[in-house]
Design a protein around this motif. Structure first.
Motif, mmCIF file in Angstrom:
data_model
loop_
_atom_site.group_PDB
_atom_site.id
_atom_site.type_symbol
_atom_site.label_atom_id
_atom_site.label_comp_id
_atom_site.label_asym_id
_atom_site.label_seq_id
_atom_site.Cartn_x
_atom_site.Cartn_y
_atom_site.Cartn_z
ATOM 1 N N SER A 58 32.259 30.266 47.152
ATOM 2 C CA SER A 58 32.272 28.809 47.266
ATOM 3 C C SER A 58 33.630 28.268 47.686
ATOM 4 N N GLY A 59 34.648 29.143 47.747
ATOM 5 C CA GLY A 59 36.000 28.727 48.108
ATOM 6 C C GLY A 59 36.936 28.817 46.928
ATOM 7 N N GLY A 60 38.179 29.113 47.191
ATOM 8 C CA GLY A 60 39.160 29.250 46.122
ATOM 9 C C GLY A 60 39.142 30.629 45.501
ATOM 10 N N TRP A 61 40.037 30.822 44.549
ATOM 11 C CA TRP A 61 40.192 32.098 43.853
ATOM 12 C C TRP A 61 40.177 31.838 42.351
ATOM 13 N N GLU A 62 39.310 32.541 41.639
ATOM 14 C CA GLU A 62 39.179 32.369 40.190
ATOM 15 C C GLU A 62 40.121 33.311 39.452
ATOM 16 N N MET A 63 40.829 32.781 38.460
ATOM 17 C CA MET A 63 41.710 33.607 37.639
ATOM 18 C C MET A 63 40.891 34.346 36.589
ATOM 19 N N LEU A 64 41.040 35.667 36.545
ATOM 20 C CA LEU A 64 40.299 36.499 35.603
ATOM 21 C C LEU A 64 41.122 36.862 34.378
ATOM 22 N N THR A 65 42.435 36.726 34.463
ATOM 23 C CA THR A 65 43.314 37.066 33.341
ATOM 24 C C THR A 65 44.379 35.987 33.202
ATOM 25 N N ARG A 66 45.068 35.999 32.088
ATOM 26 C CA ARG A 66 46.238 35.137 31.944
ATOM 27 C C ARG A 66 47.390 35.757 32.736
ATOM 28 N N ALA A 67 48.391 34.961 33.012
ATOM 29 C CA ALA A 67 49.529 35.448 33.787
ATOM 30 C C ALA A 67 50.419 36.321 32.919
ATOM 31 N N ASP A 68 50.801 37.495 33.451
ATOM 32 C CA ASP A 68 51.606 38.463 32.708
ATOM 33 C C ASP A 68 52.952 38.662 33.384
ATOM 34 N N ALA A 69 53.828 39.439 32.721
ATOM 35 C CA ALA A 69 55.229 39.482 33.136
ATOM 36 C C ALA A 69 55.523 40.396 34.318
ATOM 37 N N THR A 70 54.669 41.384 34.592
ATOM 38 C CA THR A 70 54.971 42.317 35.684
ATOM 39 C C THR A 70 53.727 42.544 36.541
ATOM 40 N N PRO A 71 53.925 42.898 37.811
ATOM 41 C CA PRO A 71 52.768 43.225 38.657
ATOM 42 C C PRO A 71 51.928 44.365 38.090
ATOM 43 N N GLN A 72 52.580 45.373 37.497
ATOM 44 C CA GLN A 72 51.822 46.514 36.991
ATOM 45 C C GLN A 72 50.947 46.119 35.807
ATOM 46 N N SER A 73 51.413 45.183 34.989
ATOM 47 C CA SER A 73 50.564 44.698 33.894
ATOM 48 C C SER A 73 49.278 44.094 34.452
ATOM 49 N N ALA A 74 49.401 43.333 35.548
ATOM 50 C CA ALA A 74 48.216 42.749 36.172
ATOM 51 C C ALA A 74 47.329 43.831 36.782
ATOM 52 N N ARG A 75 47.941 44.841 37.419
ATOM 53 C CA ARG A 75 47.137 45.937 37.991
ATOM 54 C C ARG A 75 46.381 46.679 36.885
ATOM 55 N N ASP A 76 47.040 46.886 35.746
ATOM 56 C CA ASP A 76 46.365 47.546 34.626
ATOM 57 C C ASP A 76 45.172 46.716 34.159
ATOM 58 N N SER A 77 45.353 45.389 34.140
ATOM 59 C CA SER A 77 44.241 44.506 33.757
ATOM 60 C C SER A 77 43.116 44.590 34.783
ATOM 61 N N MET A 78 43.478 44.688 36.076
ATOM 62 C CA MET A 78 42.471 44.824 37.121
ATOM 63 C C MET A 78 41.683 46.119 36.944
ATOM 64 N N THR A 79 42.388 47.191 36.600
ATOM 65 C CA THR A 79 41.714 48.477 36.355
ATOM 66 C C THR A 79 40.689 48.346 35.235
ATOM 67 N N ALA A 80 41.076 47.679 34.154
ATOM 68 C CA ALA A 80 40.163 47.488 33.027
ATOM 69 C C ALA A 80 38.961 46.640 33.442
ATOM 70 N N ILE A 81 39.190 45.617 34.258
ATOM 71 C CA ILE A 81 38.096 44.772 34.741
ATOM 72 C C ILE A 81 37.105 45.601 35.558
ATOM 73 N N PHE A 82 37.611 46.472 36.429
ATOM 74 C CA PHE A 82 36.720 47.289 37.256
ATOM 75 C C PHE A 82 35.864 48.216 36.394
ATOM 76 N N ARG A 83 36.465 48.816 35.371
ATOM 77 C CA ARG A 83 35.696 49.732 34.514
ATOM 78 C C ARG A 83 34.630 48.971 33.712
ATOM 79 N N LYS A 84 34.983 47.768 33.253
ATOM 80 C CA LYS A 84 33.996 46.979 32.521
ATOM 81 C C LYS A 84 32.858 46.547 33.441
ATOM 82 N N ARG A 85 33.203 46.130 34.643
ATOM 83 C CA ARG A 85 32.161 45.698 35.578
ATOM 84 C C ARG A 85 31.312 46.873 36.052
ATOM 85 N N ALA A 86 31.896 48.069 36.070
ATOM 86 C CA ALA A 86 31.114 49.253 36.415
ATOM 87 C C ALA A 86 29.998 49.463 35.394
ATOM 88 N N GLU A 87 30.299 49.244 34.124
ATOM 89 C CA GLU A 87 29.270 49.360 33.082
ATOM 90 C C GLU A 87 28.183 48.315 33.287
#
Length: 367
Positions: A58-87
């Protein structure tokens, strides 16, 4: 004259809307305008923050997590999101989608990626820049219109105002927020205040991502030392979250970390009790003025969506599997289940946490 003439891209527009039919939004806009008078100076609110976002049809980008201090923290959160969505997609019978999500999660365990399309959905690590307003009496505190629904000690039970927020630069905003967006989008780090590469990236971002959106405000604790305000805790996503974190520090962490004597511990406990009772945003701790501080966060947006991590952003941590491999190569036994006896400080922290848990349970029983 605009380089685009009449055809200004949506991501470069700032659309001002009236709030006659939305009293809360109108009040927030008035408070934002008054803040410009009381706290006229805009300053950096610390290092950049990073969150996982997904592009919407529909347009725009939805935030799935709160903002964290490092890029890797966000990547780790993305990894967890993918595994949960896989289930979730597996339960729906989408085997191909499950395999795509799991394979991408495995990839992120070993490699750094900030923009990925998985099972037909595009995901990204988005970058936010924090700012605070300063005035003659110090940094701006929470505004009356800032959402603050949680009772004392219960802020962790309430949904984050950031999760689900849609980054859409074309969405209408009030006049005050629109002006603030334009001010922040024009800022570039001054020469001599940051390393050359940080300033260079700041200048490049002004052109590559000229649009922007303000996220919901967050809140930190700061204290004044020798006339200078410096953050001491945070961030929290609501004023009460910041108060709860400060009260926990005063009752549990400070006695150990600051090696307080009995009288000092009692005084800190009294301050925490006052913080709970009054839900105040300004007090004095150890002779230092302390304040809950409001932080604005700007996400820059370009033709391809929200800005991602910059080359100069601190990104010290490797992906999880790669880090484990490196530690094993250094001789660290990660499979050793034996635990060393906790230090006296750790034992005391555990004891104080348990005391605080019981105190909160007792209060809940009496409410």
């Amino acid at each position: 004259m605009s380089e685009y003439g009449e055809h200004v891209p949506a991501y470069r527009k700032v659309r001002v809307v009236a709030h006659e039919d939305a009293p809360a939004a109108a009040l927030a806009d008035v408070e934002a305008w008054e803040a410009r008078e009381r706290y006229p100076d805009l300053m950096s609110g610390g290092g950049p923050l990073f969150a996982v976002v997904q592009e919407l049809e529909s347009g725009g980008w939805e935030m799935l997590t709160r903002a964290d201090a490092t890029p890797q923290s966000a990547r780790d959160s993305m990894t967890a999101i993918f595994r949960k969505r896989a289930e979730e997609v597996a339960l729906a019978g989408d085997t191909a989608g499950q395999q795509d999500l799991l394979a991408t999660a495995e990839l992120l365990d070993w490699e750094r990626h900030d923009d990925l399309t998985v099972a037909g959905v595009r995901y990204r690590v988005a970058r936010a820049e924090p700012f605070i307003r300063m005035g003659p009496d110090g940094p701006e505190g929470p505004r009356p219109s800032d959402p603050d629904p949680a009772p004392v000690g219960k802020s962790h039970e309430f949904r984050s105002p950031t999760r689900g927020f849609v980054i859409d630069p074309f969405a209408g905003t009030g006049l005050s927020e629109s002006i603030l967006r334009l001010e922040l989008l024009g800022l570039v780090r001054k020469a001599g205040t940051v390393p050359h590469e940080v300033r260079s990236d700041s200048q490049l971002a002004k052109h590559s991502h000229p649009g922007g959106v303000l996220l919901p405000a967050e809140f930190v604790t700061a204290e004044c030392v020798n006339g200078h305000w410096q953050p001491t805790a945070g961030p929290s996503e609501t004023p009460q979250g910041a108060r709860d974190a400060l009260a926990m520090y005063l009752r549990v962490m400070a006695p150990v970390l600051e090696r307080l004597d009995d009288d000092e511990r009692a005084e800190y406990a009294r301050i925490a009790d006052r913080l709970d009772a009054e839900r105040c945003d300004e007090l004095e701790i150890g002779g230092k003025p302390t304040r809950i501080v409001r932080v604005e966060r700007l996400v820059r947006v370009g033709p391809d969506g929200p800005e991602g991590p910059r080359p100069s952003d601190p990104d010290p941590d490797p992906p999880a599997a790669l880090q484990a491999q490196q530690l094993r190569e250094q001789g660290v036994n990660l499979d050793d289940d034996e635990e060393d006896d906790p230090s006296p400080e750790t034992k005391e922290l555990i004891h104080l946490f348990e005391q605080e848990r019981k105190r909160q349970e007792k209060l809940a029983e009496g409410s």
